[in-house]
Design a protein around this motif. Structure first.
Motif, PDB file in Angstrom:
ATOM      1  N   ARG A  96     -88.758  63.125  84.409  1.00  0.00           N
ATOM      2  CA  ARG A  96     -87.965  64.196  85.026  1.00  0.00           C
ATOM      3  C   ARG A  96     -87.519  65.174  83.940  1.00  0.00           C
ATOM      4  O   ARG A  96     -86.927  64.766  82.938  1.00  0.00           O
ATOM      5  CB  ARG A  96     -86.762  63.590  85.731  1.00  0.00           C
ATOM      6  N   PRO A  97     -87.781  66.469  84.114  1.00  0.00           N
ATOM      7  CA  PRO A  97     -87.522  67.411  83.018  1.00  0.00           C
ATOM      8  C   PRO A  97     -86.051  67.635  82.693  1.00  0.00           C
ATOM      9  O   PRO A  97     -85.683  67.761  81.524  1.00  0.00           O
ATOM     10  CB  PRO A  97     -88.173  68.715  83.505  1.00  0.00           C
ATOM     11  N   LEU A  98     -85.193  67.686  83.718  1.00  0.00           N
ATOM     12  CA  LEU A  98     -83.805  68.071  83.488  1.00  0.00           C
ATOM     13  C   LEU A  98     -82.830  66.984  83.924  1.00  0.00           C
ATOM     14  O   LEU A  98     -83.066  66.281  84.905  1.00  0.00           O
ATOM     15  CB  LEU A  98     -83.477  69.366  84.232  1.00  0.00           C
ATOM     16  N   ALA A  99     -81.742  66.902  83.189  1.00  0.00           N
ATOM     17  CA  ALA A  99     -80.646  66.031  83.599  1.00  0.00           C
ATOM     18  C   ALA A  99     -79.986  66.612  84.836  1.00  0.00           C
ATOM     19  O   ALA A  99     -80.279  67.739  85.250  1.00  0.00           O
ATOM     20  CB  ALA A  99     -79.639  65.903  82.460  1.00  0.00           C
ATOM     21  N   SER A 100     -79.098  65.872  85.441  1.00  0.00           N
ATOM     22  CA  SER A 100     -78.446  66.345  86.657  1.00  0.00           C
ATOM     23  C   SER A 100     -77.558  67.544  86.356  1.00  0.00           C
ATOM     24  O   SER A 100     -77.130  67.772  85.217  1.00  0.00           O
ATOM     25  CB  SER A 100     -77.605  65.220  87.262  1.00  0.00           C
ATOM     26  N   ALA A 101     -77.283  68.332  87.387  1.00  0.00           N
ATOM     27  CA  ALA A 101     -76.419  69.505  87.227  1.00  0.00           C
ATOM     28  C   ALA A 101     -75.041  69.100  86.722  1.00  0.00           C
ATOM     29  O   ALA A 101     -74.451  69.772  85.861  1.00  0.00           O
ATOM     30  CB  ALA A 101     -76.316  70.245  88.559  1.00  0.00           C
ATOM     31  N   ASP A 102     -74.504  67.995  87.229  1.00  0.00           N
ATOM     32  CA  ASP A 102     -73.180  67.548  86.813  1.00  0.00           C
ATOM     33  C   ASP A 102     -73.158  67.180  85.338  1.00  0.00           C
ATOM     34  O   ASP A 102     -72.190  67.485  84.621  1.00  0.00           O
ATOM     35  CB  ASP A 102     -72.745  66.356  87.667  1.00  0.00           C
ATOM     36  N   THR A 103     -74.226  66.544  84.855  1.00  0.00           N
ATOM     37  CA  THR A 103     -74.297  66.171  83.438  1.00  0.00           C
ATOM     38  C   THR A 103     -74.276  67.409  82.552  1.00  0.00           C
ATOM     39  O   THR A 103     -73.576  67.466  81.523  1.00  0.00           O
ATOM     40  CB  THR A 103     -75.567  65.350  83.166  1.00  0.00           C
ATOM     41  N   ILE A 104     -75.053  68.417  82.935  1.00  0.00           N
ATOM     42  CA  ILE A 104     -75.119  69.637  82.133  1.00  0.00           C
ATOM     43  C   ILE A 104     -73.787  70.386  82.156  1.00  0.00           C
ATOM     44  O   ILE A 104     -73.278  70.816  81.106  1.00  0.00           O
ATOM     45  CB  ILE A 104     -76.253  70.544  82.657  1.00  0.00           C
ATOM     46  N   LEU A 105     -73.199  70.536  83.331  1.00  0.00           N
ATOM     47  CA  LEU A 105     -71.940  71.280  83.436  1.00  0.00           C
ATOM     48  C   LEU A 105     -70.797  70.537  82.737  1.00  0.00           C
ATOM     49  O   LEU A 105     -69.896  71.166  82.166  1.00  0.00           O
ATOM     50  CB  LEU A 105     -71.600  71.526  84.908  1.00  0.00           C
ATOM     51  N   THR A 106     -70.847  69.220  82.743  1.00  0.00           N
ATOM     52  CA  THR A 106     -69.827  68.443  82.032  1.00  0.00           C
ATOM     53  C   THR A 106     -69.937  68.665  80.528  1.00  0.00           C
ATOM     54  O   THR A 106     -68.921  68.825  79.826  1.00  0.00           O
ATOM     55  CB  THR A 106     -69.976  66.945  82.358  1.00  0.00           C
ATOM     56  N   ALA A 107     -71.173  68.696  80.024  1.00  0.00           N
ATOM     57  CA  ALA A 107     -71.373  68.960  78.592  1.00  0.00           C
ATOM     58  C   ALA A 107     -70.889  70.365  78.226  1.00  0.00           C
ATOM     59  O   ALA A 107     -70.275  70.562  77.167  1.00  0.00           O
ATOM     60  CB  ALA A 107     -72.848  68.797  78.232  1.00  0.00           C
ATOM     61  N   LEU A 108     -71.129  71.324  79.089  1.00  0.00           N
ATOM     62  CA  LEU A 108     -70.684  72.696  78.824  1.00  0.00           C
ATOM     63  C   LEU A 108     -69.169  72.825  78.911  1.00  0.00           C
ATOM     64  O   LEU A 108     -68.559  73.606  78.171  1.00  0.00           O
ATOM     65  CB  LEU A 108     -71.344  73.652  79.822  1.00  0.00           C
ATOM     66  N   THR A 109     -68.564  72.078  79.824  1.00  0.00           N
ATOM     67  CA  THR A 109     -67.097  72.112  79.953  1.00  0.00           C
ATOM     68  C   THR A 109     -66.439  71.712  78.642  1.00  0.00           C
ATOM     69  O   THR A 109     -65.427  72.295  78.219  1.00  0.00           O
ATOM     70  CB  THR A 109     -66.649  71.177  81.088  1.00  0.00           C
ATOM     71  N   ALA A 110     -67.020  70.723  77.973  1.00  0.00           N
ATOM     72  CA  ALA A 110     -66.480  70.301  76.670  1.00  0.00           C
ATOM     73  C   ALA A 110     -66.660  71.398  75.623  1.00  0.00           C
ATOM     74  O   ALA A 110     -65.817  71.564  74.728  1.00  0.00           O
ATOM     75  CB  ALA A 110     -67.176  69.021  76.224  1.00  0.00           C
ATOM     76  N   GLN A 111     -67.735  72.173  75.732  1.00  0.00           N
ATOM     77  CA  GLN A 111     -68.004  73.237  74.762  1.00  0.00           C
ATOM     78  C   GLN A 111     -67.020  74.399  74.892  1.00  0.00           C
ATOM     79  O   GLN A 111     -66.665  75.034  73.895  1.00  0.00           O
ATOM     80  CB  GLN A 111     -69.437  73.752  74.937  1.00  0.00           C
ATOM     81  N   VAL A 112     -66.586  74.694  76.114  1.00  0.00           N
ATOM     82  CA  VAL A 112     -65.734  75.870  76.333  1.00  0.00           C
ATOM     83  C   VAL A 112     -64.253  75.506  76.420  1.00  0.00           C
ATOM     84  O   VAL A 112     -63.409  76.381  76.645  1.00  0.00           O
ATOM     85  CB  VAL A 112     -66.158  76.620  77.614  1.00  0.00           C
ATOM     86  N   ALA A 113     -63.931  74.236  76.280  1.00  0.00           N
ATOM     87  CA  ALA A 113     -62.529  73.808  76.386  1.00  0.00           C
ATOM     88  C   ALA A 113     -61.663  74.537  75.354  1.00  0.00           C
ATOM     89  O   ALA A 113     -61.996  74.598  74.171  1.00  0.00           O
ATOM     90  CB  ALA A 113     -62.428  72.298  76.186  1.00  0.00           C
ATOM     91  N   GLY A 114     -60.553  75.110  75.813  1.00  0.00           N
ATOM     92  CA  GLY A 114     -59.611  75.782  74.916  1.00  0.00           C
ATOM     93  C   GLY A 114     -59.918  77.235  74.658  1.00  0.00           C
ATOM     94  O   GLY A 114     -59.103  77.937  74.046  1.00  0.00           O
ATOM     95  N   LEU A 115     -61.083  77.746  75.088  1.00  0.00           N
ATOM     96  CA  LEU A 115     -61.417  79.154  74.871  1.00  0.00           C
ATOM     97  C   LEU A 115     -60.681  80.015  75.889  1.00  0.00           C
ATOM     98  O   LEU A 115     -60.543  79.640  77.056  1.00  0.00           O
ATOM     99  CB  LEU A 115     -62.930  79.356  74.984  1.00  0.00           C
ATOM    100  N   THR A 116     -60.242  81.193  75.436  1.00  0.00           N
ATOM    101  CA  THR A 116     -59.360  82.002  76.285  1.00  0.00           C
ATOM    102  C   THR A 116     -59.925  83.360  76.660  1.00  0.00           C
ATOM    103  O   THR A 116     -59.273  84.112  77.393  1.00  0.00           O
ATOM    104  CB  THR A 116     -58.019  82.221  75.563  1.00  0.00           C
ATOM    105  N   THR A 117     -61.104  83.712  76.188  1.00  0.00           N
ATOM    106  CA  THR A 117     -61.679  85.008  76.553  1.00  0.00           C
ATOM    107  C   THR A 117     -63.057  84.804  77.171  1.00  0.00           C
ATOM    108  O   THR A 117     -63.755  83.815  76.878  1.00  0.00           O
ATOM    109  CB  THR A 117     -61.814  85.937  75.327  1.00  0.00           C
ATOM    110  N   ALA A 118     -63.448  85.775  78.013  1.00  0.00           N
ATOM    111  CA  ALA A 118     -64.756  85.703  78.665  1.00  0.00           C
ATOM    112  C   ALA A 118     -65.880  85.745  77.642  1.00  0.00           C
ATOM    113  O   ALA A 118     -66.887  85.037  77.762  1.00  0.00           O
ATOM    114  CB  ALA A 118     -64.898  86.858  79.651  1.00  0.00           C
ATOM    115  N   GLY A 119     -65.699  86.555  76.599  1.00  0.00           N
ATOM    116  CA  GLY A 119     -66.732  86.653  75.564  1.00  0.00           C
ATOM    117  C   GLY A 119     -66.946  85.342  74.844  1.00  0.00           C
ATOM    118  O   GLY A 119     -68.092  84.951  74.573  1.00  0.00           O
TER     119      GLY A 119
END
Length: 336
Positions: A145-168
């Motif tokens: 299967r090429p891609l992980a589940s949508a929830d797995t990907i969005l969870t990983a991204l949530t950790a990346q953007v945690a604490g950021l305060t601007t759209a940029g």
């Protein structure tokens, strides 16, 4: 004068052998007439079977090419259908996000983000599709299967953007994660489980098809990037900051619309591959038909000659039965 004769039992065996021989010949001729092919190819070709063997070998090769082409046609059509769905989703979501009025409420922005998250999951489902138990966008690793589940990907991204305060900053963090080189913990490591593209498949005597499109291809990855960026609000990013949230959604919508031509270009490459496959199938079918005609010419039995031989064998069999009947009526008393 010397008179040679055989006994009754020996004569019976001789007659039976002759009868069996004629019946065997008759059965062989009947089979040739019904099948249209000679039974003894070696005798027909006078031992020179090299041409026939060459034709049979080439037909077997063309059969394999035909199977490869049919599989490639189904695979590329499945990919084309998936990308068509992804393109439609991207345009709908992109227009909705980018053209949203400035006075959009926080509740509507949250709904738009949730819609993007749902669309992200749908796109993952399309990209994880299969045809004939082979995953479409896994490249050389079509059994994975090429891609992980949508929830797995969005969870990983949530950790990346945690604490950021601007759209940029949020958009940049998502972009960096998707574009990260293999081995650095980004999309290629966490989300993509397929192999490299570019594996060639022979579909004709002088034709091979190479499919380079995978879920890691830039156009597909950027589509996922745009949807995932918009979905970050649904994951709690920029909470309470309506202005930055609106900017993030509009930026994600613009990115999706700008990526549309690249998706179309990817679909065009697949379309060209489909054209090559269709041409190879046409040429292969024509070559197979020609070779089958040549093979049939070498193997075919002359129906007129076969019918005449059957008639001759029937006559011989009837004559033999007449002789056997006459001999069975001989009596010693009549001879004396």
């Amino acid at each position: 004068m010397t008179v040679q004769s055989i006994g009754d039992q020996a004569r019976a065996f001789a007659m039976q052998a002759a009868s069996n021989r004629i019946k065997t010949t008759l059965a062989t001729l009947t089979a040739e007439l019904s099948s249209g092919e000679v039974a003894d190819l070696g005798a027909r070709l006078q031992g020179n079977t090299q041409d026939l063997a060459g034709i049979e070998a080439r037909l077997a090769m063309l059969t394999q090419f035909k199977s490869n082409a049919a599989e490639a046609a189904a695979h590329t059509q499945g990919m084309q259908n998936a990308l068509t769905s992804v393109q439609s989703i991207n345009e709908d979501i992109g227009q909705g996000l980018y053209l949203e009025p400035e006075a959009t409420t926080e509740g509507l922005m949250a709904a738009r983000s949730a819609e993007a998250a749902s669309a992200f999951q749908a796109v993952i489902g399309h990209l994880n599709g299969t045809v004939g138990q082979r995953f479409l966008f896994s490249g050389a690793h079509s059994d994975t299967r090429p891609l992980a589940s949508a929830d797995t990907i969005l969870t990983a991204l949530t950790a990346q953007v945690a604490g950021l305060t601007t759209a940029g900053d949020v958009a940049q963090a998502v972009s960096d994660w998707f574009d990260a080189a293999p081995g650095t913990g980004g999309f290629a490591d966490t989300a993509y489980h397929g192999g490299p593209g570019g594996q060639s498949t022979p579909i004709g005597e002088e034709t091979t098809i190479t499919l380079t499109t995978t879920a890691l291809s830039p156009a597909i990855r950027d589509s996922l990037k745009g949807l995932a960026t918009a979905a970050m609000l649904d994951r709690g990013a920029l909470a309470g900051n309506g202005t930055e949230a609106r900017t993030l959604l509009q930026g994600a919508g613009k990115a999706l619309l700008q990526n549309s031509p690249r998706l179309v270009a990817e679909m065009s490459r697949l379309g060209y591959a489909q054209q090559v496959i269709a041409t190879a199938q046409t040429e292969g079918n024509a070559a197979s038909a020609t070779l089958q005609t040549a093979r049939n010419t070498l193997r075919e039995a002359d129906p007129m000659a076969t019918a005449a031989a059957i008639s001759d064998a029937e006559t011989k069999l009837q004559t033999l039965y007449s002789v056997i009947g006459r001999l069975s009526q001989l009596k010693l008393v009549n001879y004396l």
